[in-house]
Structures are given as C-alpha cells and as structure tokens.
Design an enzyme around this catalytic site. Sequence first.
Site, short mmCIF file in Angstrom:
data_model
loop_
_atom_site.label_atom_id
_atom_site.label_comp_id
_atom_site.label_asym_id
_atom_site.label_seq_id
_atom_site.Cartn_x
_atom_site.Cartn_y
_atom_site.Cartn_z
N HIS A 1 87.89 115.10 91.73
CA HIS A 1 89.23 115.26 91.15
C HIS A 1 89.67 116.71 91.17
O HIS A 1 88.84 117.63 91.12
CB HIS A 1 89.26 114.78 89.69
N HIS B 1 78.67 110.02 82.62
CA HIS B 1 80.03 109.50 82.81
C HIS B 1 79.97 107.98 82.87
O HIS B 1 80.72 107.28 82.18
CB HIS B 1 80.61 110.09 84.09
N ASP C 1 82.13 112.11 89.45
CA ASP C 1 82.78 112.55 88.21
C ASP C 1 81.79 113.12 87.21
O ASP C 1 82.05 113.12 85.99
CB ASP C 1 83.53 111.39 87.56
N HIS D 1 79.95 105.93 91.68
CA HIS D 1 79.95 105.12 90.46
C HIS D 1 81.05 104.07 90.55
O HIS D 1 81.87 104.08 91.48
CB HIS D 1 80.09 105.97 89.21
N ASP E 1 89.04 103.88 90.46
CA ASP E 1 89.64 104.94 91.28
C ASP E 1 88.64 105.53 92.28
O ASP E 1 88.99 106.42 93.06
CB ASP E 1 90.26 106.04 90.41
N HIS E 2 87.43 104.99 92.29
CA HIS E 2 86.42 105.39 93.27
C HIS E 2 86.02 104.25 94.20
O HIS E 2 85.47 104.51 95.27
CB HIS E 2 85.18 105.93 92.55
N HIS F 1 83.81 103.11 88.81
CA HIS F 1 85.20 103.15 88.34
C HIS F 1 86.17 102.84 89.48
O HIS F 1 85.97 103.25 90.63
CB HIS F 1 85.51 104.50 87.71
#
Length: 259
Positions: free
Chosen positions: A171, A112, A133, A56, A60-61, A58
């Site tokens: 995570h 998410h 996530d 996805h 942090d990915h 985001h």
Amino acid sequence: MIQIDALPAFSDNYIWLLQDTAKRRCAVVDPGDAAPVFAWLQAHPGWVLEDILITHHHHDHVGGVEALKRATGARVCGPADEHIPARDLALAHGEQVRVLGLDLEVIAVPGHTLGHIAYYTAHAPIPLLFPGDTLFAAGCGRLFEGTPAQMHDALQRLAALPGETLIYCAHEYTLSNLRFACAVEPHNASITQRFEDVTRLRADDRISLPSNMALERLTNPFLRITETSVKQKIDEWTGHANEGEVAAFAALRRWKDGF
C-alpha cells in the site's frame, strides 16, 4: 535480471509485477483486482503470467486471483493456513518457492492476519522482500487477527534482514505513516528528511516505494520500540510506564490506530 513495477489498484494498493524480460514471463504479488494485470498483459503481447503470489487472504489482495487463474493458468501460491482462492501451492514458514528463476523464502509474519506470510530472496542482485500488509514504509499493518506479541515478533524477524533489502509493501501509506513517525520522534532528523522527500514525491504523484530495511530501522517507529526517546513518547501518550517491548508496541499500535 528481474524487473519490478507497481500496478496501482483501488485507492492505494500496489500489485507488484515481476518481469523476466529475457524470457517474456512475469509474476504478480497480491492481485486484489485483475483489471490492472489484464491491462498490462494486453499492452505486452507475448508475455506469459506464470505465477500469482499471495501474502494473505484479504479481498484487496486476492480479489483478482480467480479471474487471472482462469485466463492464464498461472500457478497460485499462498499461505497454507488461510483460505486462498484457486491456490495450487500452499506455503508454510521456511519453505521455498521458485518464481522466474528466483528462490523465494517464505517467512511467517502473523499479526495483520494469522496466516500471513512474506516472500524474501537474498539471491537477486539486491535482496527483495514482499511483506504484504505486515511491514509498511515507516509503519506496520493493523492487528485484525493476531496479537501484539505476534506482530512485534514478525517485525523483528523482518528487521533482521540485510539493510540493503528492498521492501515492496502492498500500500501507498508512506506519507501518513511518516506524519505519525514525526509525532513519535519529532527530533529524529532522518524521519524529518524522509517526510520532506516523500511529500515531494507524492505531490508529483510519484510512488514512494520500494523502501529498504536500513531506512526502516532509522525511521519506522514500530522497529524502534527500544529507543529511549520512542519509549518515553509511548509512555507519555498512555500516561503510564509500559513494561516490556510487547506492551510498548501494543500501545504504539493503539496510538497509530487513532492518530
């Protein structure tokens, strides 16, 4: 035979590193930071990064994708319905992508984010799932874009996978998720035991992943909405009856958000 290791990133992210040791080639899942991947490649000369898999959009990915693409030429695969930097292959539900000799099935898991996908293969020696996530060990992702109905449906889709499926979440949230699970099901012996086990792991700074689907079905409250004791606790928390699985799931997610 594929070896899978975690490359820690930020405060609690894991970049999953898939390695074909026979051919010295590798792939990574959700590299939010390029630095851990570059460090691994530098420490392993002669290895080739072939694929970058994204679940996805985001940051942090995906934050490390463009730097890794520029340096290695790796193919970037990601969800068709989201903006993924440097994406080469747009993937939708039901499609397959071949990575390091493995055929990975793409599963749509909105909730998410709206375009979130997971990668699954039943063709490794043990089935493997990379849910990003969406599904966490003993928990699930927050609803930033999707609806409770979408997330509940996505989790049910994943929960139907074989019990031996290894789950490589993005995570290290397991211990905090289990604290919440203990509040939801204080008399669930499997949750109590898992909380004790993970507490010891984290005290030694050891990773709590991968999980497996059989363990999640026993200890993850978001997969246990239909259990009478779970439903009663949800109703107790809201102060009223929550009719239907989606309403119960939505209330449980609100409870966890403020826990």
